[in-house]
Design an enzyme around this catalytic site. Structure first.
Site, short mmCIF file in Angstrom:
data_model
loop_
_atom_site.label_atom_id
_atom_site.label_comp_id
_atom_site.label_asym_id
_atom_site.label_seq_id
_atom_site.Cartn_x
_atom_site.Cartn_y
_atom_site.Cartn_z
N CYS A 247 -3.16 9.10 -2.50
CA CYS A 247 -3.58 8.29 -1.34
C CYS A 247 -3.26 6.85 -1.71
CB CYS A 247 -5.07 8.47 -1.05
SG CYS A 247 -5.54 10.15 -0.60
N ALA A 248 -2.01 6.45 -1.54
CA ALA A 248 -1.47 5.33 -2.30
C ALA A 248 -1.70 3.95 -1.71
CB ALA A 248 0.02 5.53 -2.52
N ALA A 249 -1.65 3.79 -0.39
CA ALA A 249 -1.76 2.45 0.19
C ALA A 249 -3.13 1.86 -0.14
CB ALA A 249 -1.55 2.52 1.70
N GLY A 251 -1.39 -0.03 -2.43
CA GLY A 251 -0.38 -0.06 -3.47
C GLY A 251 -0.74 -0.77 -4.76
N GLY A 252 -1.94 -1.31 -4.86
CA GLY A 252 -2.31 -2.00 -6.10
C GLY A 252 -2.27 -1.08 -7.31
N ASP A 298 0.64 13.99 5.00
CA ASP A 298 -0.78 14.28 4.83
C ASP A 298 -1.02 14.72 3.39
OD1 ASP A 298 -3.37 15.12 4.88
OD2 ASP A 298 -3.17 16.43 6.62
N ASP A 314 -7.23 8.53 -5.27
CA ASP A 314 -8.12 7.44 -4.89
C ASP A 314 -8.37 7.61 -3.39
OD1 ASP A 314 -9.48 4.91 -5.53
OD2 ASP A 314 -8.03 4.03 -4.17
N CYS A 367 -14.17 3.45 -4.76
CA CYS A 367 -14.78 2.11 -4.87
C CYS A 367 -16.12 2.12 -4.15
CB CYS A 367 -13.85 1.04 -4.29
SG CYS A 367 -13.34 1.31 -2.57
#
Length: 401
Positions: A247-249, A251-252, A298, A314, A367
């Site tokens: 779940c990459a965006a 991108g940090g 997805d 994440d 988070c």
């Protein structure tokens, strides 16, 4: 369109802050997005003040409404309530504020409604008498005093104990620090950035416009909380490996993985939303992470027959560890939304496990400070807290490897 004669008497910062608070109150707008629109034409100093006023007022909403409820009767129009909240926030919580200006401009913001008289009366009474807030010895009193939803206070009270919960609630009202991650793939002199550097982390000291610094456009650094910067090293990616960021965006963490690998190997970054995937590609290019391949799809249905040595999940979460940066989030999250997110997190975990090669390692991070969202348990799990660590609240766990 020029402001009305009444609003022309109001400072640009207060005018923008009022517009943000009203949009959040009446329309359910996100405070950060509303601020971006309302304050984009302000000079940096006014923009910073508008942010402080708007975010602080939204953040302290329960406390402010408690004060308002004790001094008014009947329903207030959204514009009147927003003006009164903004004025009260300045009187009660800003040390350096010209009280006469805060009152006079709040009254002007409430016009032409007759409710401007209520704004004037309440603010002048508070100026004369002050206010007495409930003690935070109980969850109910703590909710009002620290301006958090009662259900969330009870959750933390039960999970952490009364003293820790009170410390966390108090820390949530502080301004979030600005931390930068220095990109090991780009060599640049960043000595002009005010702050303390520890390894590849800079904690900025004082006012700093990160996006305007030439190092940002060059990909030399990225704003990223110190807690978030712990995640990629926990994955422990090695040069030449195949790594999946499910779940990459935005991108940090994706680009941090690439930097730790020396840009050798492959990072597959999956993002469901095409617009966010485009933004992710832009970030990857700016950070010179050429080993990253962005895939639109997805994550729950993602399949790759080759498998991965490392998988980072994440997933979407309640974000309750980031309340200092997102002042209205505390009013949007509910116990039901957490239950729905936990089910989504479980489905994503199943996909992450399917993608893992035998002997590989899976890292799960969120988070938030929410036991129900700790969907992967491990003996060496990492938890960070704003009141203990001065950074966002995170939960990071590892399975295998």
């Amino acid at each position: 369109m020029p402001p009305s004669p009444a609003l022309a008497q109001v400072s640009p910062a207060r005018r923008a802050a009022f517009a943000v608070v009203r949009r959040v109150l009446a329309d359910g707008a996100w405070a950060d997005r509303a601020l971006h629109g309302e304050a984009r034409d302000l000079d940096p100093r006014d923009r910073a003040l508008a942010k402080q006023l708007a975010f602080g007022t939204v953040q302290r909403r329960l406390t402010l409404d408690h004060v308002i409820g004790a001094r008014t009767k009947g329903r207030l129009e959204p514009g009147v309530r927003a003006a009164l909240q903004l004025g009260l926030f300045q009187l009660l919580f800003l040390d350096r504020v010209a009280e006469h200006a805060a009152i006079a401009e709040a009254v002007e913001l409430a016009k032409p409604s007759p409710g401007h008289r209520v704004v004037n009366a309440v603010l002048r009474r508070v100026q004369r008498e002050g206010v007495e807030l409930p003690d935070d010895a109980t969850p109910r009193g703590a909710a009002i005093r620290h301006s958090h939803p009662p259900w969330l206070v009870k959750l933390w009270w039960d999970a952490l104990g009364a003293d820790e919960a009170r410390a966390l609630l108090a820390a949530d009202k502080e301004q979030a620090e600005l931390a930068l991650r220095v990109n090991g793939l780009v060599h640049s002199d960043l000595s002009d950035i005010p702050g303390e550097r520890d390894g590849d982390t800079i904690v900025v000291d004082g006012p700093f416009d990160a996006l305007a610094h030439p190092g940002y456009a060059a990909g030399a650094f990225a704003p990223q909380s110190r807690a978030s910067q712990l995640v990629a090293p926990y994955v422990d990616p090695q040069p030449g490996q195949r790594v999946l960021d499910l779940c990459a965006a935005p991108g940090g963490k994706t680009t941090h993985l690439a930097a730790l690998m020396g840009d050798e190997g492959q990072v597959v970054a999956v993002e469901r939303h095409p617009g966010r995937a485009r933004a992710l590609r832009t970030t990857v290019e700016r950070m010179r992470a050429t080993c990253v391949a962005v895939v639109v799809g997805d994550a729950k249905a993602f399949e790759d027959p080759g498998g991965f040595d490392r998988v980072l999940l994440d997933p979407p979460c309640s974000g309750l560890g980031t309340l200092r940066s997102h002042p209205d989030l505390r009013w949007r999250v509910t116990p039901r939304s957490i239950a729905l997110m936990a089910a989504e997190q479980d489905a994503l975990l199943a996909a992450a496990r399917r993608a893992l090669r035998p002997g590989g390692a899976l890292v799960y991070s969120v988070c938030t400070i929410s036991p129900a969202e700790e969907r992967l348990r491990s003996a060496d799990a990492v938890r960070t807290y704003p009141h203990r660590d001065g950074t966002d609240g995170f939960y990071i766990a590892r399975d295998g490897g």
